[in-house]
Motif scaffolding. Sequence first.
Motif, short mmCIF file in Angstrom:
data_model
loop_
_atom_site.label_atom_id
_atom_site.label_comp_id
_atom_site.label_asym_id
_atom_site.label_seq_id
_atom_site.Cartn_x
_atom_site.Cartn_y
_atom_site.Cartn_z
N PHE A 86 0.84 -1.20 0.00
CA PHE A 86 0.00 0.00 0.00
C PHE A 86 0.87 1.25 0.00
CE2 PHE A 86 -2.52 -3.40 1.77
CZ PHE A 86 -3.76 -3.24 1.16
N ASP A 87 0.41 2.28 -0.73
CA ASP A 87 1.15 3.53 -0.86
C ASP A 87 0.92 4.39 0.38
OD1 ASP A 87 2.31 5.91 -1.54
OD2 ASP A 87 1.33 6.09 -3.49
N THR A 88 1.94 4.55 1.20
CA THR A 88 1.81 5.29 2.46
C THR A 88 1.40 6.74 2.22
OG1 THR A 88 3.53 3.86 3.38
CG2 THR A 88 2.99 5.85 4.62
N GLU A 89 1.81 7.32 1.11
CA GLU A 89 1.48 8.72 0.81
C GLU A 89 -0.03 8.94 0.70
OE1 GLU A 89 3.43 11.42 0.36
OE2 GLU A 89 5.42 10.52 0.42
N LYS A 90 -0.78 7.87 0.39
CA LYS A 90 -2.23 7.98 0.24
C LYS A 90 -2.93 8.32 1.57
CE LYS A 90 -2.60 6.57 -4.15
NZ LYS A 90 -3.20 7.38 -5.24
N TYR A 91 -2.19 8.17 2.68
CA TYR A 91 -2.78 8.43 3.98
C TYR A 91 -2.58 9.87 4.45
CZ TYR A 91 -3.20 3.37 4.09
OH TYR A 91 -3.53 2.08 3.78
N LEU A 92 -1.99 10.70 3.59
CA LEU A 92 -1.76 12.11 3.94
C LEU A 92 -3.04 12.80 4.37
CD1 LEU A 92 0.73 13.40 1.21
CD2 LEU A 92 0.99 13.68 3.68
N PHE A 93 -4.14 12.53 3.65
CA PHE A 93 -5.40 13.23 3.91
C PHE A 93 -5.87 13.05 5.35
CE2 PHE A 93 -6.93 8.98 3.34
CZ PHE A 93 -8.10 8.90 4.08
N ALA A 94 -5.66 11.87 5.90
CA ALA A 94 -6.14 11.58 7.26
C ALA A 94 -5.40 12.43 8.29
CB ALA A 94 -5.97 10.10 7.57
N LEU A 95 -4.11 12.59 8.10
CA LEU A 95 -3.32 13.35 9.07
C LEU A 95 -3.49 14.86 8.88
CD1 LEU A 95 -1.94 10.45 9.08
CD2 LEU A 95 0.03 11.63 10.02
N GLU A 96 -3.72 15.28 7.66
CA GLU A 96 -3.90 16.72 7.42
C GLU A 96 -5.12 17.26 8.15
OE1 GLU A 96 -1.82 17.08 3.00
OE2 GLU A 96 -3.98 16.72 3.19
N LYS A 97 -6.12 16.42 8.32
CA LYS A 97 -7.34 16.84 9.03
C LYS A 97 -7.05 17.13 10.50
CE LYS A 97 -11.85 15.01 10.47
NZ LYS A 97 -12.79 13.87 10.37
N TYR A 98 -6.16 16.34 11.10
CA TYR A 98 -5.87 16.47 12.53
C TYR A 98 -4.66 17.37 12.81
CZ TYR A 98 -9.29 12.90 13.77
OH TYR A 98 -10.47 12.20 13.96
#
Length: 266
Positions: A86-98
């Motif tokens: 899985f591409d770890t960069e795809k999880y950026l959106f989740a952390l940007e919210k917090y």
Amino acid sequence: MPASLENQQIGLVLSGGGVKGMAHIGVIKALSEHDIYPHYISGVSAGALVGALYANNFNPEDMLAFFKETPLFKYNFVTINKPGLFDTEKYLFALEKYFPENRFEALHRPLYVTATNLQKGKPVYFQTGELIHPLLASAALPPVFSPVEIKGELYSDGGVMNNFPLEPLQGQAEYIIGSYTSSMKELSKKEISNSFQISQRANLLMLHASALNKLHIPDLLFRPEDLDLIGVLDKKGIDKAYEIGYAHASKVLEAVTKVPGYADTK
């Protein structure tokens, strides 16, 4: 806060452990109920994510919501151009919210995030500048998640080299509290019968080995039992791990705070 800790700088070390790391959230809740609020935090992998949320003043309910809302496996996160499933960069959106400000300096408590520099083969402790990419790197468990590029170098799960990163707190914190959730149990041959199970087991052994010789150092250590039944990447175990961590820490704190000379609890 107990009188014995009133004038001491407290550090909190949070290990890796995947979903088992949700026990850290229970530990933090128990600490707050005993008026214990660490000044410094050092975390790795799941512990880095929990530590960052805590350093940004999120309460336990918000922390749990973060992990429940964030998808672990989505078909459109699968990568064919990077090492990892899985591409770890795809999880950026989740952390940007917090973490909309995306800076260590914007947090309310100093935070150290441990990641492994894959090219140089050493642990790196991030503490300034951009926050989100070090967090993603720290939790990028190989071979499930792809490494994260930071300033031209590749980083992966910090637990590969240091699954209990208390080093950044030594010399700063006068009283160190540790929460260790990478539990181990003996497995049957049937439980190591496919490549994914072998990979999971090898990763767990590696994480555990890197921490064993340091677990005696904290002044107070939480090491919840019964986490063995929770899979490292099993989101169904989030609430259970949290409850186990909270029950364990509450029991330990109730016992410890009744001991004369509480500050000396090694």
